[in-house]
Design a protein around this motif. Structure first.
Motif, PDB file in Angstrom:
ATOM      1  N   ARG A  86      39.928  22.731  -0.789  1.00  0.00           N
ATOM      2  CA  ARG A  86      41.182  21.964  -0.751  1.00  0.00           C
ATOM      3  C   ARG A  86      41.598  21.544  -2.149  1.00  0.00           C
ATOM      4  O   ARG A  86      42.761  21.656  -2.516  1.00  0.00           O
ATOM      5  N   MET A  95      42.992  24.454  -4.067  1.00  0.00           N
ATOM      6  CA  MET A  95      44.353  24.787  -3.632  1.00  0.00           C
ATOM      7  C   MET A  95      45.358  23.808  -4.219  1.00  0.00           C
ATOM      8  O   MET A  95      46.433  24.174  -4.675  1.00  0.00           O
ATOM      9  N   LYS A  96      44.973  22.541  -4.201  1.00  0.00           N
ATOM     10  CA  LYS A  96      45.867  21.506  -4.730  1.00  0.00           C
ATOM     11  C   LYS A  96      46.087  21.729  -6.228  1.00  0.00           C
ATOM     12  O   LYS A  96      47.200  21.676  -6.728  1.00  0.00           O
ATOM     13  N   LEU A 125      45.738  24.538  -7.986  1.00  0.00           N
ATOM     14  CA  LEU A 125      46.515  25.745  -8.262  1.00  0.00           C
ATOM     15  C   LEU A 125      47.997  25.471  -8.014  1.00  0.00           C
ATOM     16  O   LEU A 125      48.857  25.902  -8.774  1.00  0.00           O
ATOM     17  N   ASP A 167      46.493  23.896   3.956  1.00  0.00           N
ATOM     18  CA  ASP A 167      46.157  24.783   2.837  1.00  0.00           C
ATOM     19  C   ASP A 167      45.043  25.772   3.160  1.00  0.00           C
ATOM     20  O   ASP A 167      45.109  26.939   2.806  1.00  0.00           O
ATOM     21  N   LEU A 168      43.999  25.265   3.828  1.00  0.00           N
ATOM     22  CA  LEU A 168      42.845  26.136   4.073  1.00  0.00           C
ATOM     23  C   LEU A 168      43.175  27.221   5.085  1.00  0.00           C
ATOM     24  O   LEU A 168      42.645  28.325   5.020  1.00  0.00           O
ATOM     25  N   GLN A 211      54.234  29.656  -0.571  1.00  0.00           N
ATOM     26  CA  GLN A 211      52.819  29.356  -0.802  1.00  0.00           C
ATOM     27  C   GLN A 211      51.960  30.607  -0.566  1.00  0.00           C
ATOM     28  O   GLN A 211      51.039  30.893  -1.314  1.00  0.00           O
ATOM     29  N   LEU A 260      49.254  32.633  -2.912  1.00  0.00           N
ATOM     30  CA  LEU A 260      47.886  32.933  -2.498  1.00  0.00           C
ATOM     31  C   LEU A 260      47.615  34.435  -2.556  1.00  0.00           C
ATOM     32  O   LEU A 260      46.547  34.862  -2.981  1.00  0.00           O
TER      33      LEU A 260
END
Ligand code: ZN
Lengths: 201, 232
Positions: free
Chosen positions: A186, A189-190, A192, B8-9, B40, B44
């Motif tokens: 997490r 991700m934050k 990035l 997010d995950l 997003q 990714l």
């Protein structure tokens, strides 16, 4: 199996504007069926796709995956959209989908309908978003941003992406509680997201 | 524009290709509605592209256990495998192109026998109807269905054995935690008791995905993230 940060920084590639222009080569494949251009794309990407398959634990099917992906690249080169994704990102998405497809074929059931992998993991061919960011620079910034991640977050992301492991498996492998692993993912991700957004402004 | 998104995950696992099929279906439906998640996901995917670019290449054509003696033979193997690929491509018939679509679209469109209004809905109660896809589409062990709630109707309080994903396709509903409209993606774990009520103006149609009951590693995870621990 990734190179160290120092090596990757010195590694010149299309995203940095120094290597071959893969987008241009793909365009030649699409418009002229240019075998020479395709050979260059193959020489660069086939060994990387194979490494991906091996990392995913697909030794037996590694060559098959390479052939499937490169066949798809040849046939769909006209669908490559440079403003949506860099060539390596586009080829990554094809590789990911073909990997899922190979794994699904093994476990096929007799249900009436099989929803195509490409419907579940769609690869758009046209940039339909309002705010279009140059794909090349997105990737370049992503490359820089990854370099800024703390080692333990980088390792976690790499294992999830590149080794196809579940969070549980990665946590066990790294010998940390699942909650810790998820926390690292997490955070990464934050980070990035923040770094990329800062670069977009 | 949606207000409720996969976390997010979930998007990370989706981009990496490690999300289960039924969950991927729910994410894919949501993407058709949501520019924010599309953007997003693009980032990714770019992460995947960078990782692919930076990976240490493996020798193609050669057996894995056979260590290439020198670069020269490695190049030769690569060339041979390229020639083999081109020969194969030329000999294979080209499949007719599948339905063209340039952006994200609802993946169910192609598989539903009729439009949402004309489906052969199974009436569960006077106000709730279901169109079960579990035995129709190949989605592993998950249960996949469309649900239709009459405008303004309330679904009785219930809990789930497994984790439940919902994507609103039409209309909207509200429950103890919020109000949801078309495109919204809602994840609920089994600890959740809820009683959704369809909004007043029109019937609400949702895609629901229920996965098999799963192992929890401990109460801590759920305490940390009670809403989104569905893949814990
Ligand atoms: Zn979203």
């Amino acid at each position: 199996m990734l190179r160290t940060k120092a090596q990757s920084m010195s590694n010149t590639s299309s995203a940095n504007g120094d290597g071959p222009d893969w987008g241009e080569l793909l365009a030649q494949v699409a418009h002229k069926g240019d075998t020479m251009a395709f050979r260059k794309v193959y020489a660069h990407f086939a060994p990387r796709i194979k490494a991906y398959a091996i990392n995913q634990g697909m030794h037996q099917q590694a060559e098959e995956l390479v052939q499937e992906v490169m066949t798809s690249v040849w046939r769909n080169a006209d669908k490559y959209c440079g403003s949506l994704a860099s060539a390596s990102t586009w080829i990554f998405t094809i590789t990911r989908n073909q990997r899922i497809d190979l794994l699904r074929k093994k476990g096929r059931t007799s249900k009436e309908i099989t929803v195509d992998t490409e419907e579940l993991w769609q690869i758009p061919t046209e940039d339909t978003t309002i705010r279009s960011i140059q794909a090349m620079s997105t990737e370049k910034r992503m490359r820089e941003s990854i370099g800024e991640l703390p080692e333990e977050q980088m390792i976690a992301v790499r294992k999830v992406y590149y080794e196809g492991k579940t969070h549980q498996e990665v946590a066990e492998e790294l010998n940390v509680p699942l909650g810790t692993l998820k926390g690292r993912l997490r955070l990464s991700m934050k980070k990035l997201r923040v770094m990329l957004e800062a670069a977009e402004l | 524009m949606s207000a409720h998104h996969p976390d997010d995950l979930t998007l990370l696992d989706y981009s990496a290709g490690s999300l289960g099929l039924a969950q991927a279906l729910a994410v894919s439906v949501h993407l058709g509605y949501c520019n924010q998640c599309q953007s997003q996901l693009r980032k990714l995917n770019a992460l995947g592209g960078v990782l692919l670019e930076e990976t240490t290449p493996a020798s193609v054509g050669a057996n894995d256990d056979q260590i290439p003696e020198q670069n020269h033979s490695q190049m030769e193997e690569l060339n041979k495998s390229f020639e083999a690929l081109m020969a194969r491509i030329e000999s294979e018939p080209v499949e007719p192109p599948k339905r063209e679509s340039t952006g994200f679209h609802n993946p169910l469109e192609r598989y539903l026998p009729a439009s949402l209004d004309e489906l052969n809905w199974q009436q569960q109660t006077r106000e709730i109807a279901k169109f079960d896809l579990t035995n129709v589409v190949d989605m592993g062990s998950a249960r996949v269905a469309l649900q239709k709630i009459k405008a303004g109707a309330k679904v009785p309080v219930h809990t789930h054995r497994g984790n439940e994903l919902t994507v609103v396709l039409k209309g909207g509903f509200s429950d103890e935690l919020g109000v949801y409209h078309a495109g919204d993606y809602i994840a609920r774990d089994p600890s959740h008791k809820h009683s959704p009520t369809a909004l007043q103006n029109e019937d609400c149609v949702c895609l629901t995905v229920l996965d098999a009951p799963m192992k929890f590693t401990g109460p801590l995870m759920r305490w940390l993230n009670p809403l989104f621990a569905w893949r814990a």
